[in-house]
Design an enzyme around this catalytic site. Sequence first.
Site, mmCIF file in Angstrom:
data_model
loop_
_atom_site.group_PDB
_atom_site.id
_atom_site.type_symbol
_atom_site.label_atom_id
_atom_site.label_comp_id
_atom_site.label_asym_id
_atom_site.label_seq_id
_atom_site.Cartn_x
_atom_site.Cartn_y
_atom_site.Cartn_z
ATOM 1 N N ASN A 39 -43.024 -29.357 49.025
ATOM 2 C CA ASN A 39 -42.488 -29.763 47.724
ATOM 3 C C ASN A 39 -42.281 -28.490 46.917
ATOM 4 O OD1 ASN A 39 -41.944 -30.754 45.208
ATOM 5 N ND2 ASN A 39 -43.933 -31.758 44.905
ATOM 6 N N TRP A 40 -41.028 -28.069 46.826
ATOM 7 C CA TRP A 40 -40.731 -26.798 46.149
ATOM 8 C C TRP A 40 -40.825 -26.925 44.629
ATOM 9 C CZ3 TRP A 40 -35.831 -24.603 49.188
ATOM 10 C CH2 TRP A 40 -36.176 -24.466 50.542
ATOM 11 N N LYS A 41 -40.955 -28.148 44.145
ATOM 12 C CA LYS A 41 -41.049 -28.415 42.694
ATOM 13 C C LYS A 41 -39.890 -27.724 41.959
ATOM 14 C CE LYS A 41 -45.963 -29.184 43.230
ATOM 15 N NZ LYS A 41 -47.302 -29.197 42.639
ATOM 16 N N HIS A 62 -45.054 -38.606 42.034
ATOM 17 C CA HIS A 62 -45.865 -37.384 42.052
ATOM 18 C C HIS A 62 -46.673 -37.305 40.763
ATOM 19 C CE1 HIS A 62 -47.015 -33.177 42.031
ATOM 20 N NE2 HIS A 62 -46.843 -33.217 43.341
ATOM 21 N N GLU A 65 -47.169 -35.005 38.779
ATOM 22 C CA GLU A 65 -46.492 -34.326 37.663
ATOM 23 C C GLU A 65 -45.500 -35.265 36.981
ATOM 24 O OE1 GLU A 65 -45.443 -31.001 40.119
ATOM 25 O OE2 GLU A 65 -47.585 -30.529 40.202
ATOM 26 N N GLU A 103 -52.888 -37.071 46.648
ATOM 27 C CA GLU A 103 -52.952 -35.772 45.985
ATOM 28 C C GLU A 103 -53.903 -35.875 44.788
ATOM 29 O OE1 GLU A 103 -49.201 -33.304 47.046
ATOM 30 O OE2 GLU A 103 -48.859 -34.336 45.161
ATOM 31 N N GLY A 157 -52.355 -27.236 42.594
ATOM 32 C CA GLY A 157 -52.035 -25.962 41.959
ATOM 33 C C GLY A 157 -53.242 -25.257 41.377
ATOM 34 N N SER A 198 -53.447 -27.863 47.018
ATOM 35 C CA SER A 198 -53.922 -26.542 47.444
ATOM 36 C C SER A 198 -54.119 -26.431 48.957
ATOM 37 C CB SER A 198 -55.202 -26.167 46.687
ATOM 38 O OG SER A 198 -54.939 -26.079 45.296
ATOM 39 N N GLY A 209 -47.411 -27.706 48.036
ATOM 40 C CA GLY A 209 -46.668 -27.161 46.903
ATOM 41 C C GLY A 209 -46.509 -25.658 47.042
ATOM 42 N N GLY A 210 -47.390 -24.909 46.376
ATOM 43 C CA GLY A 210 -47.273 -23.450 46.299
ATOM 44 C C GLY A 210 -47.068 -22.770 47.649
#
Length: 255
Positions: free
Chosen positions: A9-11, A96, A98, A168, A174, A214, A235-236
């Site tokens: 997920n490149w967000k 998600h 977010e 999640e 993150g 993470s 993610g990251g």
Amino acid sequence: MRRPLVAGNWKMNTISAEALQLAREVAAGAAAAAANADLLVCPPAPWLVSVRETLGGSNVLLGAQDACYEKSGAFTGEISVAMLADAGCSHVILGHSERRHIMGETNETVCRKVKAVLEGGLVPILCVGEQLEEREAGQTETVLDDQMAGSLTGFTAEDLSSLVIAYEPVWAIGTGKTASPEQAQAVHAHLRKWLAGQYTQELADQLRILYGGSVKPDNAAELLGQPDIDGALVGGASLKADSFLAIAAAAPAAG
Ligand code: 13P
């Protein structure tokens, strides 16, 4: 058996040159790294078509980070499921944390989106997860049950046969704080039991439940080695091809 799915997920990251570079590197390493897993990248919407072209004939799948629940019309700023399908997406991340906690999406909204994505023939990746204070108050399972029930109202087991769930925990996203493999496994087992109770054991056994929060190359093998963890939503670490591919390579052979 459930084949692991490792999704990036490149967000809201990358400009076009970065996105294409990342897609090129993921595609180049996919065959070697992902013998045991399906690979999916979910770039920002403006890059979907060019990333699809860049992925070319590689076996890397393309997904979107959200979709509108309406089919078309006067919904300024929204993107329909048909548009995402046309851009080459096979999967759509929905609900998600977010979107739930920053953009204010409710279970009802997420449920409408799940319906739209299924009707459009794409695979929803439904995200659920508790916040830190909910975990500390011993409410993890209640919160997750509520998100699952509210986001999946009105479907039959047959409707949901393609669904992917992503657990999640919000406190792990993150933050560098991963749920321990035991904590994540316990929640995944709970979610699978919930699916068996609400639908059928067959559906519960078949659906993939990903862990997200993470995930890094150095914790991926232990997480992905848990019996009810069927992949990762990253993610990251998905913003660098080498770390994303290393996570995919940590997926155990199904069986
Ligand atoms: P991080 O891997 O950066 O914690 O993000 C997880 C996530 O939200 C994936 O959807």
